[in-house]
Design a protein around this motif. Structure first.
Motif, mmCIF file in Angstrom:
data_model
loop_
_atom_site.group_PDB
_atom_site.id
_atom_site.type_symbol
_atom_site.label_atom_id
_atom_site.label_comp_id
_atom_site.label_asym_id
_atom_site.label_seq_id
_atom_site.Cartn_x
_atom_site.Cartn_y
_atom_site.Cartn_z
ATOM 1 N N ARG A 113 0.829 -1.204 0.000
ATOM 2 C CA ARG A 113 0.000 0.000 0.000
ATOM 3 C C ARG A 113 0.863 1.254 0.000
ATOM 4 N NH1 ARG A 113 -1.304 3.443 3.858
ATOM 5 N NH2 ARG A 113 -0.374 2.103 5.452
ATOM 6 N N THR A 116 2.912 1.603 -3.310
ATOM 7 C CA THR A 116 2.040 2.056 -4.393
ATOM 8 C C THR A 116 1.878 3.565 -4.357
ATOM 9 O OG1 THR A 116 0.818 -0.033 -4.414
ATOM 10 C CG2 THR A 116 -0.291 1.883 -5.364
ATOM 11 N N TYR A 117 1.586 4.098 -3.185
ATOM 12 C CA TYR A 117 1.379 5.543 -3.071
ATOM 13 C C TYR A 117 2.644 6.308 -3.463
ATOM 14 C CZ TYR A 117 0.856 10.183 -1.149
ATOM 15 O OH TYR A 117 0.830 11.548 -1.020
ATOM 16 N N VAL A 141 2.936 -4.696 -7.119
ATOM 17 C CA VAL A 141 2.617 -3.270 -7.204
ATOM 18 C C VAL A 141 2.815 -2.764 -8.632
ATOM 19 C CG1 VAL A 141 3.392 -0.966 -6.501
ATOM 20 C CG2 VAL A 141 3.074 -2.754 -4.783
ATOM 21 N N HIS A 144 0.162 -4.377 -11.107
ATOM 22 C CA HIS A 144 -1.283 -4.231 -10.952
ATOM 23 C C HIS A 144 -1.754 -2.883 -10.417
ATOM 24 C CE1 HIS A 144 -1.469 -8.476 -11.819
ATOM 25 N NE2 HIS A 144 -0.741 -8.776 -10.753
ATOM 26 N N ALA A 145 -0.893 -2.097 -9.771
ATOM 27 C CA ALA A 145 -1.378 -0.886 -9.105
ATOM 28 C C ALA A 145 -1.647 0.234 -10.110
ATOM 29 C CB ALA A 145 -0.374 -0.426 -8.057
ATOM 30 N N ASP A 146 -2.754 0.922 -9.909
ATOM 31 C CA ASP A 146 -3.090 2.063 -10.752
ATOM 32 C C ASP A 146 -2.144 3.226 -10.457
ATOM 33 O OD1 ASP A 146 -5.204 0.698 -11.857
ATOM 34 O OD2 ASP A 146 -6.686 1.508 -10.449
#
Length: 558
Positions: A113, A116-117, A141, A144-146
Motif C-alpha cells: 500500500r 504504491t502511493y 505493485v 497491478h497498481a493504478d
C-alpha cells in the motif's frame, strides 16, 4: 524577541568556525566530482569486507546512468531507491543525478500500500530495489497498481560487494535474479565502458531527492530536497563537526532518511571520508563493524546508542575510535547522555532538524556540553547552524519573548522549497519559504533552543498542558528504565490522563507503582503518569524514533 541567527554566537564556543559557508552552493554531483578528482583512491564505502574507492563509485554510478538511459530513463525522470544501507543506495543516487534525474528515497520496510502511493505520487519511471523486496512487494505493485509508471526495475542483493555474509543478517539470504528485472551488477558490467548520457547536468535548484514525510497527520508528502539544500547541509556537517579526510562515518541511520542522506552520504562524499555500512541496524553486527573499521563520527537516533550499550560484552574500548557522536530525530533526556558518557567516554551532542530542513537546523557545537533548562529539565537541542534564522511563534504567528514556548519556525538555505505536487501543503507549512515545523519549543537568553514536544502530542489533563517529553525525561532518570514513552488517554474526569509505556533494563525489578511514586516526587500533581504499562520493546520507526501514535492506538484498543 526570540528570533536568532547563529553568526554572532559561534565565536564564543567554536573558535575557528567560519561565520558563513558558501553562498554559491554547488550541486551534489559537483561536490562528488571534486572529491574524485582530489582523492580517487580514497575508500568511499566500507561494507563488511568490501571496499569501493571514490574512483570505483564514480565508474559504477556512471555505468548505472548509461544503463538507465539505455532503458528509457530521460532527464527529469525519477529513480526510486528501495534498499537498505548498502553500496547500491549510494550508486543509485549518483546514477540518477548523472542521468539527469532525481532519486526517490523509499523506506525498505514499506509494504504494498505504501509503495504504491510513493511510486504513483513521485511518478518514478525506474526502480532500484533489493531482489527480496521485488519478490515480496514490488512485483505485484508494478504489475497491478493504478498510477504506477515504473517501466524499468533493477535488482540488487545485500550480498553484492561483500563476501562475509554475516549469518545474523543473511542466514536466509540467497541472491536471485527475478524475471523481468535487470541485475545491478550485470548492468554495471554491460555499461562499464559506456559514457554517462549527455544529459543536462542538474542545477543547484533542481530536485536531487524526494524524501517523504511520515504521514502522521495525513498522506505522506514528498519534500523536494534540492542540490542546493543538500550541498549546503553537507558542508554544515563538515564545518560544524570539523570533519577531515582522517575521519570515517559510521552509517547507523537509514540512508533513505534525511539523516542518512546528509549526515552519512553527503558529508562522506564531500570531505571525502569512508562511509561504513552494515546493511541494517542489528546492534551486535554494528558493534562488530565499529570494532573492525574504527569509525570516528556518527549521528543517529538516541535509541541506537542505547541499544549499542546493551550488547553483551560491550566495553568502553569499543568506542575509543570515535571523535564525535551526535544524535538527532528525537529529544534526549539528560540522564541518557550522562549514562552513555559514563559507559563509553563520549558525550552525545544533540542536533535537531526535519526532513524539510535537510537534517540539521540546530546543533550543539563540537566539544560543548549543552545546557539543561532548570525549569523543565530539558536538554538543549543546540543553536541554529550557519546562515539560519529561527523564530518562536505564537498560535497567531507572532514572535514570543525569550523563554516563552511557541512553534519553531526555520528559514535558511537548507529549507526545502516545497512539497512535490502539493501547492496547498507548501503554502500552509512553508509560508514565504519559512518552515513551520509543528514542533514546540523555546529559546533562552543565551540563544540555546529547547524542544518541548510536537504540538499534536500535548496532553490536556484537567485543563493543564502536559508535554510528554518532560515526563519521559523524568522516567529516563530512573536507573531501571531503558526506554520510555508517554501519551494521553481519554479520562472521564480529567479529559485526558497521562499513561507511560516503559521497557526496563535487564534484571530490573521495579514495579509500576514504584515508578509512579518516583515521578510524583519530581513533578506537579497533574503531570505524573496515572498508569504505566511495561513492554519488552517500544515500537519504533526504522530511524529509531519511538512511535507514540502506535502507543495511543494500543491504549485506545484497551
Amino acid at each position: 524577541m526570540s528570533s536568532y541567527t547563529a553568526r554572532p554566537w559561534l565565536g564564543r564556543y567554536n573558535d575557528g568556525l567560519p561565520a558563513d559557508i558558501h553562498t554559491d552552493y554547488p550541486t551534489m554531483l559537483e561536490l562528488f566530482a571534486a572529491s574524485v578528482a582530489r582523492a580517487p583512491q580514497t575508500a568511499a564505502i566500507r561494507y563488511f569486507d568490501g571496499v569501493l574507492t571514490l574512483a570505483d563509485l564514480d565508474r559504477a554510478s556512471g555505468a548505472l546512468a548509461a544503463g538507465l538511459a539505455a532503458h528509457g530513463f530521460a532527464p527529469g525522470d525519477r529513480l526510486a531507491v528501495y534498499t537498505q544501507n548498502n553500496p547500491a543506495f549510494v550508486i543509485g543516487l549518483l546514477g540518477a543525478w548523472k542521468a539527469g534525474g532525481a532519486a526517490v528515497a523509499i523506506n525498505p520496510m514499506n509494504k504494498a500500500r505504501e509503495l504504491t502511493y510513493l511510486l504513483a505520487d513521485s511518478g518514478a519511471t525506474a526502480l532500484l530495489c533489493l531482489d527480496e523486496l521485488y519478490e515480496s512487494v514490488a512485483r505485484d505493485v508494478i504489475a497491478h497498481a493504478d498510477g504506477v509508471r515504473v517501466h524499468t526495475v533493477i535488482t540488487c542483493s545485500p550480498l553484492d560487494w561483500q563476501t562475509r555474509n554475516d549469518p545474523r543478517l543473511f542466514a536466509q539470504t540467497v541472491k536471485t535474479h527475478p524475471d523481468k528485472t535487470l541485475d545491478l551488477l550485470e548492468l554495471l558490467d554491460q555499461h562499464a565502458d559506456g559514457a554517462p548520457p549527455a544529459a543536462p547536468p542538474p542545477g543547484p535548484d533542481d530536485v536531487a531527492v524526494l524524501t517523504y514525510t511520515s504521514g502522521t497527520t495525513g498522506v505522506p508528502k514528498g519534500a523536494m530536497n534540492t542540490h542546493r539544500n543538500m550541498s549546503f547541509n553537507s558542508q554544515t556537517y563538515r564545518e560544524w563537526m570539523r570533519m577531515t579526510p582522517a575521519d570515517s562515518v559510521l552509517g547507523v541511520a537509514p540512508l533513505f532518511h534525511i539523516t542518512g542522506l546528509i549526515g552519512h552520504i553527503g558529508v562522506a562524499l564531500l570531505v571525502p571520508s569512508p562511509l561504513v555500512l552494515a546493511h541494517r541496524f542489528e546492534p551486535g553486527v554494528v558493534l562488530d563493524t565499529v570494532r573492525e573499521h574504527r569509525p570516528t563520527f556518527t549521528v543517529g537516533a538516541i535509541t541506537v546508542f542505547i541499544a549499542l550499550t546493551q550488547v553483551p560484552g560491550v566495553t568502553k574500548s569499543d568506542f575509543e575510535s570515535f571523535r564525535l557522536v551526535y544524535s538527532g530525530g528525537a529529544p534526549i533526556a539528560p540522564s541518557v547522555t550522562d549514562r552513555f558518557e559514563a559507559l563509553t567516554g563520549h558525550y552525545i551532542h544533540n542536533c535537531y532538524g526535519l526532513t524539510e530542513t535537510n537534517s540539521p537546523s540546530h546543533a550543539v557545537p563540537a566539544g560543548v556540553h549543552a545546557p539543561v533548562d532548570p525549569a523543565s529539565g530539558a536538554l538543549s537541542v543546540g543553536v541554529p547552524v550557519f546562515n539560519t534564522v529561527v523564530r518562536i511563534l505564537s498560535d497567531t504567528g507572532e514572535e514570543v519573548p525569550v523563554g516563552e514556548i511557541g512553534e519553531i519556525a526555520t528559514c535558511g538555505p537548507q529549507v526545502v522549497p516545497g512539497y512535490w505536487n502539493k501547492p496547498d501543503a507548501t503554502a500552509t507549512s512553508l509560508p514565504g519559504g519559512e518552515l513551520r515545523t509543528g514542533d514546540v519549543g523555546f529559546m533562552d537568553a543565551d540563544g540555546w533552543f529547547y524542544l518541548v514536544d510536537r504540538k499534536k502530542d500535548m496532553i490536556n489533563a484537567a485543563g493543564y498542558k502536559v508535554w510528554p517529553r518532560e515526563v519521559e525525561d523524568v522516567l529516563y532518570g530512573h536507573p531501571d528504565v531503558l526506554e520510555a514513552a508517554v501519551v494521553g488517554i481519554p479520562d472521564a474526569y480529567r479529559g485526558e490522563s497521562v499513561r507511560a509505556y516503559v521497557s526496563l533494563r535487564p534484571d530490573a525489578e521495579v514495579t509500576a507503582a514504584e515508578l509512579i511514586e518516583y515521578c510524583k516526587g519530581q513533578m506537579a500533581a497533574y503531570k505524573y503518569p496515572r498508569s504505566i504499562e511495561f513492554l519488552d520493546e517500544l515500537p519504533k520507526t526504522t530511524t529509531g524514533k519511538i512511535l507514540r501514535r502506535e502507543l495511543r492506538d494500543r491504549a485506545a484498543a484497551g
